[in-house]
Design a protein around this motif. Structure first.
Motif, PDB file in Angstrom:
ATOM      1  N   GLY A 266       0.741  -1.312   0.057  1.00 41.05           N
ATOM      2  CA  GLY A 266       0.046   0.022  -0.136  1.00 41.05           C
ATOM      3  C   GLY A 266       0.942   1.405   0.079  1.00 41.05           C
ATOM      4  N   ALA A 267       2.160   1.452   0.684  1.00 36.42           N
ATOM      5  CA  ALA A 267       2.964   2.216   0.823  1.00 36.42           C
ATOM      6  C   ALA A 267       3.629   2.846  -0.402  1.00 36.42           C
ATOM      7  CB  ALA A 267       3.754   2.266   2.059  1.00 36.42           C
ATOM      8  N   PHE A 268       4.189   1.634  -0.916  1.00 38.47           N
ATOM      9  CA  PHE A 268       4.934   1.792  -2.386  1.00 38.47           C
ATOM     10  C   PHE A 268       4.179   1.409  -3.544  1.00 38.47           C
ATOM     11  CE2 PHE A 268       8.547   0.378   1.045  1.00 38.47           C
ATOM     12  CZ  PHE A 268       8.967   1.847   1.232  1.00 38.47           C
ATOM     13  N   GLY A 269       2.993   1.104  -3.408  1.00 39.57           N
ATOM     14  CA  GLY A 269       2.326   0.623  -4.768  1.00 39.57           C
ATOM     15  C   GLY A 269       1.934   1.700  -5.688  1.00 39.57           C
ATOM     16  N   ALA A 270       1.706   2.972  -5.111  1.00 41.55           N
ATOM     17  CA  ALA A 270       1.346   4.093  -6.097  1.00 41.55           C
ATOM     18  C   ALA A 270       2.073   4.256  -7.303  1.00 41.55           C
ATOM     19  CB  ALA A 270       0.875   5.290  -5.481  1.00 41.55           C
ATOM     20  N   PRO A 271       3.762   4.649  -7.214  1.00 38.80           N
ATOM     21  CA  PRO A 271       4.202   4.830  -8.295  1.00 38.80           C
ATOM     22  C   PRO A 271       4.347   3.617  -9.407  1.00 38.80           C
ATOM     23  CG  PRO A 271       5.677   5.302  -6.445  1.00 38.80           C
ATOM     24  CD  PRO A 271       4.308   4.587  -5.938  1.00 38.80           C
ATOM     25  N   GLY A 272       4.500   2.346  -8.973  1.00 41.32           N
ATOM     26  CA  GLY A 272       4.434   1.506  -9.884  1.00 41.32           C
ATOM     27  C   GLY A 272       3.011   1.271 -10.644  1.00 41.32           C
ATOM     28  N   ILE A 273       2.012   1.275 -10.005  1.00 42.49           N
ATOM     29  CA  ILE A 273       0.645   1.442 -10.447  1.00 42.49           C
ATOM     30  C   ILE A 273       0.588   2.609 -11.789  1.00 42.49           C
ATOM     31  CG2 ILE A 273      -1.711   1.867 -10.228  1.00 42.49           C
ATOM     32  CD1 ILE A 273      -1.640   0.561  -7.623  1.00 42.49           C
ATOM     33  N   GLU A 274       1.175   3.653 -11.575  1.00 38.83           N
ATOM     34  CA  GLU A 274       0.942   4.757 -12.253  1.00 38.83           C
ATOM     35  C   GLU A 274       1.923   4.407 -13.544  1.00 38.83           C
ATOM     36  OE1 GLU A 274      -1.018   7.259 -12.561  1.00 38.83           O
ATOM     37  OE2 GLU A 274      -1.822   6.423 -10.562  1.00 38.83           O
ATOM     38  N   VAL A 275       3.081   4.094 -13.227  1.00 39.72           N
ATOM     39  CA  VAL A 275       4.243   3.535 -14.422  1.00 39.72           C
ATOM     40  C   VAL A 275       3.465   2.575 -15.113  1.00 39.72           C
ATOM     41  CG1 VAL A 275       6.188   2.509 -15.132  1.00 39.72           C
ATOM     42  CG2 VAL A 275       6.196   4.051 -13.243  1.00 39.72           C
ATOM     43  N   ARG A 276       3.005   1.691 -14.827  1.00 46.62           N
ATOM     44  CA  ARG A 276       1.991   0.395 -15.468  1.00 46.62           C
ATOM     45  C   ARG A 276       0.971   1.235 -16.556  1.00 46.62           C
ATOM     46  NH1 ARG A 276       2.260  -4.783 -14.441  1.00 46.62           N
ATOM     47  NH2 ARG A 276       4.088  -5.367 -12.921  1.00 46.62           N
ATOM     48  N   HIS A 277       0.253   2.208 -15.750  1.00 44.81           N
ATOM     49  CA  HIS A 277      -0.677   2.844 -16.646  1.00 44.81           C
ATOM     50  C   HIS A 277       0.052   3.603 -17.752  1.00 44.81           C
ATOM     51  CE1 HIS A 277      -4.435   5.128 -17.267  1.00 44.81           C
ATOM     52  NE2 HIS A 277      -3.699   6.201 -17.560  1.00 44.81           N
TER      53      HIS A 277
END
Length: 431
Positions: free
Chosen positions: A185-196
């Motif tokens: 939850g803490a580190f997930g946002a950047p990866g999710i946005e890069v994937r998008h």
């Protein structure tokens, strides 16, 4: 692993190290990068732009992100997070998540542009999902380079918040899995946005946590400090610490050399990149504790900006001094518990202890105590002139601590963590 293989036998392989974080996170990656470069590979270190001089000064190629770590850590959010210390773990996690989102989401386009630029990506835990996305989109391989253990295990000594730290227990395994769920939850946002940005499906928390177990991993910690748990998968290895070679051309400031030569070895007190909203209060805390013990001290100003109008004769304030030079000349070390400073204190062969602020710092403080080379750790909010003085008194007054610290320091000096890591990385990314 998906993507094209890196064929080591054909010559230089393009390797990109994603060195996210502060100096304590970047410096070991620079040491590892130099080892890979010596092995004949084409190596680039990617980090915040304020590390350009540090990276290129060691003869390495640099790819800079537009963020400045120092600016981020000096912000109100940064000071709140780094100066945080309490039993309110959810508040710490919330602040960490805000920090990661502030840093990572702003760099999505810059990170996504790295797809296809390397045969091998080496990431930290903060960039694990982003690196995985780069491989899925542009090919290559991915290895995790960690400075602390994250794969779940029954071994308490390799579990951050172990319910049974000195035992092998299923309770430790469950606790580690829960922690990794929160890390997702803490580190997930950047990866999710890069994937998008790359047109890839988002990663779930479960998939993020699995990446910390299933990705080939090299842990840059001494096996004498972190024995490898028997229940880890075979592709997770302990290499040894990633130290930079000593700066042979460095000479100490005249004031520091004179202070060290004027009396008994001092204690070293420094909290590294831990900034604070109360620099004066922290300074007074340290000076009061030192006065109660009656010892000499070298105090690092650090990101907290410690200083005082009048300094006692037996205390010297310093800016950055190479740890490999200074710490062996000290009687003991008190620090924030960062992985890099912990490693430097252990290699120096002197007793050390942690006043932990955030993250994995309580774990490293605990390990120093469990190994019998340091005093019991405390959290920053527990530090008072009385408790800090007791810590200093323990560190400077125990011949047994000193003897065990010296013996462990000798063992660490005999290890080649960088060389072992290079061999393991080449093994795990062949074919």
């Amino acid at each position: 692993m998906g993507g094209r293989p890196a064929v080591w036998s054909d010559g230089a392989v393009r390797i990109l190290l994603l060195a996210a974080g502060s100096r304590g996170d970047v410096q070991p990656f620079v040491a590892l990068a130099l080892g890979l470069q010596r092995a004949g590979h084409e190596v680039t270190v990617s980090a915040a732009r304020d590390f350009e001089g540090f990276v290129t000064g060691h003869g390495l190629a640099f790819h800079g992100f537009s963020v400045e770590v120092r600016e981020l850590l000096d912000s109100d959010l940064g000071r709140s997070w780094l100066g945080h210390s309490s039993h309110r773990s959810m508040l710490e996690l919330t602040l960490l998540t805000e920090m990661v989102e502030t840093w990572g989401v702003a760099l999505v386009d810059e990170m996504a542009a790295l797809a296809g630029t390397a045969d091998l990506f080496i990431s930290s835990v903060m960039t694990v999902d982003a690196a995985k996305a780069l491989v899925e989109a542009g090919g290559g391989r991915h290895v995790l380079g960690l400075l602390a253990p994250f794969a779940p295990t029954r071994a308490g000594w390799a579990t951050h918040q172990a319910p049974r730290p000195r035992s092998v227990s299923r309770a430790n395994l469950v606790a580690a899995r829960v922690m990794n769920w929160f890390l997702a939850g803490a580190f997930g946002a950047p990866g999710i946005e890069v994937r998008h940005a790359l047109g890839l499906p988002p990663t779930s928390k479960r998939e993020f946590a699995r990446s910390l177990v299933r990705t080939p991993t090299v842990v840059g910690v001494s096996p004498s400090v972190l024995p490898r748990p028997v229940d880890w998968p075979g592709h997770i290895d302990i290499a040894g610490y990633w130290f930079l070679d000593a700066q042979t051309d460095w000479t100490p400031p005249v004031e520091l050399a004179a202070f060290l030569g004027a009396g008994e070895p001092p204690v070293y007190v420094g909290f590294g990149s831990m900034s604070t909203h109360d620099s004066g209060g922290t300074t007074n805390l340290v000076l009061d504790a030192v006065a109660r013990v009656g010892c000499r001290a070298v105090v690092h100003r650090g990101a907290a900006g410690l200083d005082a109008d009048r300094m006692p004769d037996d205390v010297l304030m310093v800016d950055d001094v190479p740890h490999e030079w200074l710490l062996p000349r000290c009687a003991a070390v008190v620090h924030h518990g960062g992985a890099g400073t912990t490693a430097a204190g252990l290699r120096a062969g002197v007793p050390s202890a942690a006043v932990a602020h955030i993250g994995d710092q309580p774990y490293w403080g605990r390990r120093l105590h469990e190994l019998g080379v340091g005093a019991a750790p405390m959290r920053r909010h527990e530090a008072t002139p009385e408790t800090l003085a007791r810590m200093l008194d323990t560190l400077t007054g125990s011949p047994d601590l000193a003897a065990r610290a010296a013996e462990l320091g000798e063992r660490i000096h005999g290890e080649d963590g960088v060389g072992a890591a290079v061999r393991l990385i080449e093994r795990d990314t062949t074919g």
